[in-house]
Scaffold this motif. Structure first.
Motif, PDB file in Angstrom:
ATOM      1  N   LEU A 198      18.928  30.020  71.099  1.00 15.83           N
ATOM      2  CA  LEU A 198      17.776  29.387  70.479  1.00 15.83           C
ATOM      3  C   LEU A 198      17.258  28.268  71.351  1.00 15.83           C
ATOM      4  CD1 LEU A 198      16.925  30.444  67.784  1.00 15.83           C
ATOM      5  CD2 LEU A 198      17.839  28.399  66.722  1.00 15.83           C
ATOM      6  N   LEU A 199      16.034  28.426  71.808  1.00 16.45           N
ATOM      7  CA  LEU A 199      15.427  27.367  72.606  1.00 16.45           C
ATOM      8  C   LEU A 199      14.253  26.826  71.805  1.00 16.45           C
ATOM      9  CD1 LEU A 199      15.485  25.958  75.367  1.00 16.45           C
ATOM     10  CD2 LEU A 199      13.877  27.644  76.182  1.00 16.45           C
ATOM     11  N   THR A 200      14.564  25.929  70.916  1.00 13.70           N
ATOM     12  CA  THR A 200      13.508  25.335  70.106  1.00 13.70           C
ATOM     13  C   THR A 200      13.852  23.882  69.968  1.00 13.70           C
ATOM     14  OG1 THR A 200      14.763  25.866  68.143  1.00 13.70           O
ATOM     15  CG2 THR A 200      13.051  27.404  68.780  1.00 13.70           C
ATOM     16  N   SER A 201      13.012  23.161  69.316  1.00 14.27           N
ATOM     17  CA  SER A 201      13.270  21.740  69.140  1.00 14.27           C
ATOM     18  C   SER A 201      14.671  21.520  68.594  1.00 14.27           C
ATOM     19  CB  SER A 201      12.267  21.184  68.162  1.00 14.27           C
ATOM     20  OG  SER A 201      12.346  21.936  66.965  1.00 14.27           O
ATOM     21  N   ALA A 202      14.750  20.879  67.491  1.00 16.47           N
ATOM     22  CA  ALA A 202      16.046  20.648  66.861  1.00 16.47           C
ATOM     23  C   ALA A 202      16.301  21.784  65.894  1.00 16.47           C
ATOM     24  CB  ALA A 202      16.024  19.335  66.103  1.00 16.47           C
ATOM     25  N   PRO A 203      17.566  22.040  65.559  1.00 14.34           N
ATOM     26  CA  PRO A 203      17.809  23.001  64.494  1.00 14.34           C
ATOM     27  C   PRO A 203      17.264  22.412  63.199  1.00 14.34           C
ATOM     28  CG  PRO A 203      19.867  22.038  65.316  1.00 14.34           C
ATOM     29  CD  PRO A 203      18.768  21.474  66.136  1.00 14.34           C
ATOM     30  N   LYS A 204      16.353  23.135  62.616  1.00  9.30           N
ATOM     31  CA  LYS A 204      15.796  22.641  61.366  1.00  9.30           C
ATOM     32  C   LYS A 204      16.688  23.091  60.215  1.00  9.30           C
ATOM     33  CE  LYS A 204      12.049  23.235  64.162  1.00  9.30           C
ATOM     34  NZ  LYS A 204      11.972  24.364  65.110  1.00  9.30           N
ATOM     35  N   PRO A 205      16.576  22.419  59.099  1.00 10.42           N
ATOM     36  CA  PRO A 205      17.428  22.725  57.942  1.00 10.42           C
ATOM     37  C   PRO A 205      17.513  24.213  57.632  1.00 10.42           C
ATOM     38  CG  PRO A 205      16.040  20.839  57.481  1.00 10.42           C
ATOM     39  CD  PRO A 205      15.630  21.324  58.824  1.00 10.42           C
ATOM     40  N   LYS A 206      16.372  24.890  57.653  1.00 10.29           N
ATOM     41  CA  LYS A 206      16.385  26.300  57.310  1.00 10.29           C
ATOM     42  C   LYS A 206      17.180  27.128  58.300  1.00 10.29           C
ATOM     43  CE  LYS A 206      12.380  26.843  54.404  1.00 10.29           C
ATOM     44  NZ  LYS A 206      11.273  27.717  54.020  1.00 10.29           N
ATOM     45  N   GLN A 207      17.110  26.731  59.562  1.00  8.91           N
ATOM     46  CA  GLN A 207      17.888  27.446  60.570  1.00  8.91           C
ATOM     47  C   GLN A 207      19.367  27.218  60.340  1.00  8.91           C
ATOM     48  OE1 GLN A 207      16.685  26.009  64.329  1.00  8.91           O
ATOM     49  NE2 GLN A 207      14.695  27.002  64.275  1.00  8.91           N
ATOM     50  N   ILE A 208      19.709  25.966  60.141  1.00 11.79           N
ATOM     51  CA  ILE A 208      21.108  25.621  59.918  1.00 11.79           C
ATOM     52  C   ILE A 208      21.650  26.432  58.764  1.00 11.79           C
ATOM     53  CG2 ILE A 208      22.657  23.775  59.215  1.00 11.79           C
ATOM     54  CD1 ILE A 208      20.789  21.834  60.630  1.00 11.79           C
ATOM     55  N   GLN A 209      20.879  26.470  57.717  1.00 16.01           N
ATOM     56  CA  GLN A 209      21.264  27.236  56.538  1.00 16.01           C
ATOM     57  C   GLN A 209      21.468  28.694  56.904  1.00 16.01           C
ATOM     58  OE1 GLN A 209      18.363  26.800  53.429  1.00 16.01           O
ATOM     59  NE2 GLN A 209      19.160  28.620  52.387  1.00 16.01           N
ATOM     60  N   PHE A 210      20.528  29.212  57.688  1.00 21.55           N
ATOM     61  CA  PHE A 210      20.616  30.606  58.104  1.00 21.55           C
ATOM     62  C   PHE A 210      21.920  30.897  58.824  1.00 21.55           C
ATOM     63  CE2 PHE A 210      20.187  33.973  61.177  1.00 21.55           C
ATOM     64  CZ  PHE A 210      19.560  34.978  60.466  1.00 21.55           C
ATOM     65  N   PHE A 211      22.223  30.056  59.790  1.00 21.55           N
ATOM     66  CA  PHE A 211      23.413  30.333  60.598  1.00 21.55           C
ATOM     67  C   PHE A 211      24.692  30.105  59.810  1.00 21.55           C
ATOM     68  CE2 PHE A 211      20.314  29.739  64.040  1.00 21.55           C
ATOM     69  CZ  PHE A 211      20.497  30.966  64.652  1.00 21.55           C
ATOM     70  N   GLU A 212      24.628  29.203  58.849  1.00 23.07           N
ATOM     71  CA  GLU A 212      25.808  28.986  58.038  1.00 23.07           C
ATOM     72  C   GLU A 212      26.019  30.143  57.070  1.00 23.07           C
ATOM     73  OE1 GLU A 212      25.216  25.054  56.538  1.00 23.07           O
ATOM     74  OE2 GLU A 212      26.216  24.146  58.256  1.00 23.07           O
ATOM     75  N   ASN A 213      24.939  30.682  56.556  1.00 26.60           N
ATOM     76  CA  ASN A 213      25.048  31.823  55.651  1.00 26.60           C
ATOM     77  C   ASN A 213      25.536  33.085  56.355  1.00 26.60           C
ATOM     78  OD1 ASN A 213      24.146  30.347  53.544  1.00 26.60           O
ATOM     79  ND2 ASN A 213      22.058  31.142  53.559  1.00 26.60           N
TER      80      ASN A 213
ATOM     81  N   PHE B  45      22.456  26.775  71.011  1.00 20.81           N
ATOM     82  CA  PHE B  45      21.200  26.060  71.143  1.00 20.81           C
ATOM     83  C   PHE B  45      21.042  25.599  72.579  1.00 20.81           C
ATOM     84  CE2 PHE B  45      19.472  25.544  66.911  1.00 20.81           C
ATOM     85  CZ  PHE B  45      20.552  25.892  66.119  1.00 20.81           C
ATOM     86  N   ALA B  46      19.857  25.765  73.092  1.00 21.67           N
ATOM     87  CA  ALA B  46      19.608  25.326  74.456  1.00 21.67           C
ATOM     88  C   ALA B  46      18.640  24.154  74.446  1.00 21.67           C
ATOM     89  CB  ALA B  46      19.034  26.466  75.280  1.00 21.67           C
ATOM     90  N   SER B  47      18.746  23.314  75.455  1.00 26.67           N
ATOM     91  CA  SER B  47      17.897  22.124  75.552  1.00 26.67           C
ATOM     92  C   SER B  47      17.991  21.280  74.297  1.00 26.67           C
ATOM     93  CB  SER B  47      16.438  22.507  75.809  1.00 26.67           C
ATOM     94  OG  SER B  47      16.317  22.990  77.122  1.00 26.67           O
ATOM     95  N   HIS B  48      19.136  21.278  73.722  1.00 25.63           N
ATOM     96  CA  HIS B  48      19.350  20.460  72.544  1.00 25.63           C
ATOM     97  C   HIS B  48      20.816  20.074  72.490  1.00 25.63           C
ATOM     98  CE1 HIS B  48      20.472  19.940  68.256  1.00 25.63           C
ATOM     99  NE2 HIS B  48      19.474  19.088  68.367  1.00 25.63           N
ATOM    100  N   THR B  49      21.087  18.916  71.981  1.00 29.17           N
ATOM    101  CA  THR B  49      22.470  18.486  71.871  1.00 29.17           C
ATOM    102  C   THR B  49      22.778  18.161  70.427  1.00 29.17           C
ATOM    103  OG1 THR B  49      22.195  17.509  74.061  1.00 29.17           O
ATOM    104  CG2 THR B  49      24.185  16.935  72.848  1.00 29.17           C
ATOM    105  N   ASP B  50      23.648  18.953  69.849  1.00 29.13           N
ATOM    106  CA  ASP B  50      23.987  18.765  68.442  1.00 29.13           C
ATOM    107  C   ASP B  50      25.030  17.671  68.309  1.00 29.13           C
ATOM    108  OD1 ASP B  50      23.931  19.362  65.682  1.00 29.13           O
ATOM    109  OD2 ASP B  50      25.798  20.483  65.899  1.00 29.13           O
ATOM    110  N   GLN B  51      24.690  16.661  67.579  1.00 29.17           N
ATOM    111  CA  GLN B  51      25.615  15.540  67.468  1.00 29.17           C
ATOM    112  C   GLN B  51      26.770  15.822  66.521  1.00 29.17           C
ATOM    113  OE1 GLN B  51      22.343  14.837  67.800  1.00 29.17           O
ATOM    114  NE2 GLN B  51      22.043  12.880  68.836  1.00 29.17           N
TER     115      GLN B  51
END
Lengths: 336, 336
Positions: free
Chosen positions: B122-137, B144-150
DNA sequence: CTGTTAGCGCTTTCAT
DNA sequence: ATGAAAGCGCTAACAG
């Protein structure tokens, strides 16, 4: 993985066949039943499994796109156009980078067939015998891009390479240039052969003798333009203009001129090809042959879609989109 | 479509189960039988149908790559790297261009899941809530590329955006610049937020006051750089340097300078970001922050592959690759 | 109009 | 070690 057609059938008190029928509208279903099914579908959030479907229908809503690499912006934009157009029609793009390797190409073709792709866009040199054989054997819809098939076997989307290069060369000649180098790609590409023919014809029409030493066969990228340029500028009695096969090559050539103490366009005119965004932003702006890149991609997709729709009835078509000379700052009249 | 496991079984006088077993080495098969099967497979040129396989195994050897667009060479190269690395491991790339549209993104994610993709980059801004939900489900492997998940939930591949921009800004400061504009993308991107933070910190560390008016929020492309530049150069008391979010933006800015009668770097220094090939070829060569673009892509692919291999045992990892200031000609010490 | 049934091509128990 | 048979989730005859 969640919820299947069975679940829907159960909950709606119908058979799975009925569910399938309302979803595909393949057979009439009474209004009452249809509505009930649709309701349950909605309620359960049911999505037919496309893989199961593919297995039966032998179609996947996948389109393979074979490209030689992405180092050139032309290809990026072309691919983006295809992707966007296909997306509108609910097709997804399988990106296959062949790196100009025929084996990789064939490998991908085989793989695509196995995945039941509904069609493929091919951006490679000429269709090689093995490819032709492949497409004749398997009857998968295909459109060739940046290539023009003379024999009417395959659909093609392209500009008129011959005429475009003829126009570019003539433009340079009309600016007073008599000694014009040609920075092309490898002559194994029919595209290059046709462009070269246009170049030669323009020379001939204006009584200029063709000189093989002015032809450089490299690639479509910056590095190639630079190398050809450095080589060319070391020669004595150098040309006053260069006709390039891409804007990237032109940029490389300009840089080489710079490094050789030559000014563009005062000392040497450089003509690009493609008109990618950078051509406009470059300094000097690059005078170039504009290809309608995005449109080329869109039409490639549309031709493929048409082909998929019409199946056996489809007659291969060769579409040539217009080119245009875009005058900017990298070419000027030859100095007296 | 041709030849199936049944044909092989028939010709080899074994059951289809046995054929399956020798092909997948899922259970021991006597040497004699195995060899005979292999022979027939060879003879018939049999290839297991991957779609049928996917239906059962729920895996497709397909990887989805979601990108915001390809107008920037950074992305082209990144995608090419992923494609090439995946190809080595027999995975194929599904290219999905989201055009920065969250709905398109979500649509693609759903589609990818239905096609049983084995993972997604995934090369997009930040993981948005809906995406996070998607991947968790759905537990589909993702990097994620070009992004650093804290928060350590997702694997990421990136450079240190904060430090990179800090370094770039400091470089400019050490050249004597005190008034430095920042040409960034929209601040909805965490990437931009972090880069801005690096920029600010560098200013602070050298006792320079932060000035909001020097910040331009546009996009990553040439056009954006040009527009920001034209706007900036109309102001009085203009900065002596610009820190750009991409090389494309830098090119746009340089062009704007040119159109405004300003020389680069004599009148204004312009710092790029990425170090795509054009940065080197441009005149002047663009001083820039190098990202190891290709390597970023390769590692994205590798992390994903590892994740697929290890399944539940996999622990999300955040990988930061080194950046580097590449000094070329677009920046110089501030005059007098 | 609707349900039953037989596959698509493959993997995987469950017997033997 | 091998085969028979039961699906994966869906479509499409074939009956009624």
């Amino acid at each position: 993985m969640d919820i299947t057609i069975k679940d829907v059938a159960l909950k709606a008190n119908v058979s799975i066949a009925t569910v399938s029928r309302v979803l595909n509208q393949s057979k009439p279903v009474s209004k009452a039943v249809r509505e009930r099914v649709l309701e349950v579908v909605e309620e359960l959030g049911f999505n037919p499994n496309p893989v199961a479907r593919t297995l039966i229908m032998k179609e996947s809503r996948l389109i393979g796109v074979l490209i030689p690499g992405i180092e050139n912006m032309f290809i990026s934009i072309f691919v983006q156009a295809i992707e966007e157009e296909l997306f509108k029609h609910n097709y997804t793009t399988l990106l296959c980078n062949t790196n100009r390797d025929l084996d990789v190409e064939l490998h991908y073709l085989k793989l695509l067939k196995e995945k039941y792709v509904d069609g493929v866009v091919l951006l490679t040199s000429a269709p090689k015998p093995k490819q032709i054989q492949f497409f004749e054997n398997h009857a998968v819809p295909v459109v060739f891009a940046s290539h023009t098939d003379q024999e009417g076997r395959f659909s093609c989307i392209n500009i008129d390479d011959y005429q475009a290069t003829y126009d570019a060369t003539r433009y340079l000649i009309q600016l007073g240039h008599r000694k014009i180098a040609f920075f092309g790609g490898p002559r194994v590409y029919v595209q290059i052969v046709r462009r070269l023919a246009g170049y030669k014809q323009a020379l001939a029409d204006y009584g200029i003798e063709y000189d093989e030493k002015l032809i450089y066969e490299q690639d479509y990228d910056i590095e190639s333009g630079y190398e050809s340029g450095m080589k060319l500028f070391r020669q004595e009695d150098r040309p006053t203009a260069i006709c390039c096969v891409s804007d990237m090559v032109a940029i490389g050539a300009i840089r080489a001129a710079d490094d050789s103490g030559l000014r563009v366009p005062e000392d040497i005119s450089v003509m690009g090809f493609d008109d990618i965004p950078i051509a406009k932003a470059y300094r000097p702006g690059i005078t170039t042959v504009r290809q309608p890149v995005y449109e080329l991609g869109v039409q490639a997709a549309q031709m493929l879609l048409k082909q998929i729709r019409e199946k056996e009835d489809y007659v291969p078509e060769v579409k040539l989109l217009p080119h245009e000379i875009i005058v900017r700052g990298s070419c000027m009249t030859v100095k007296g």
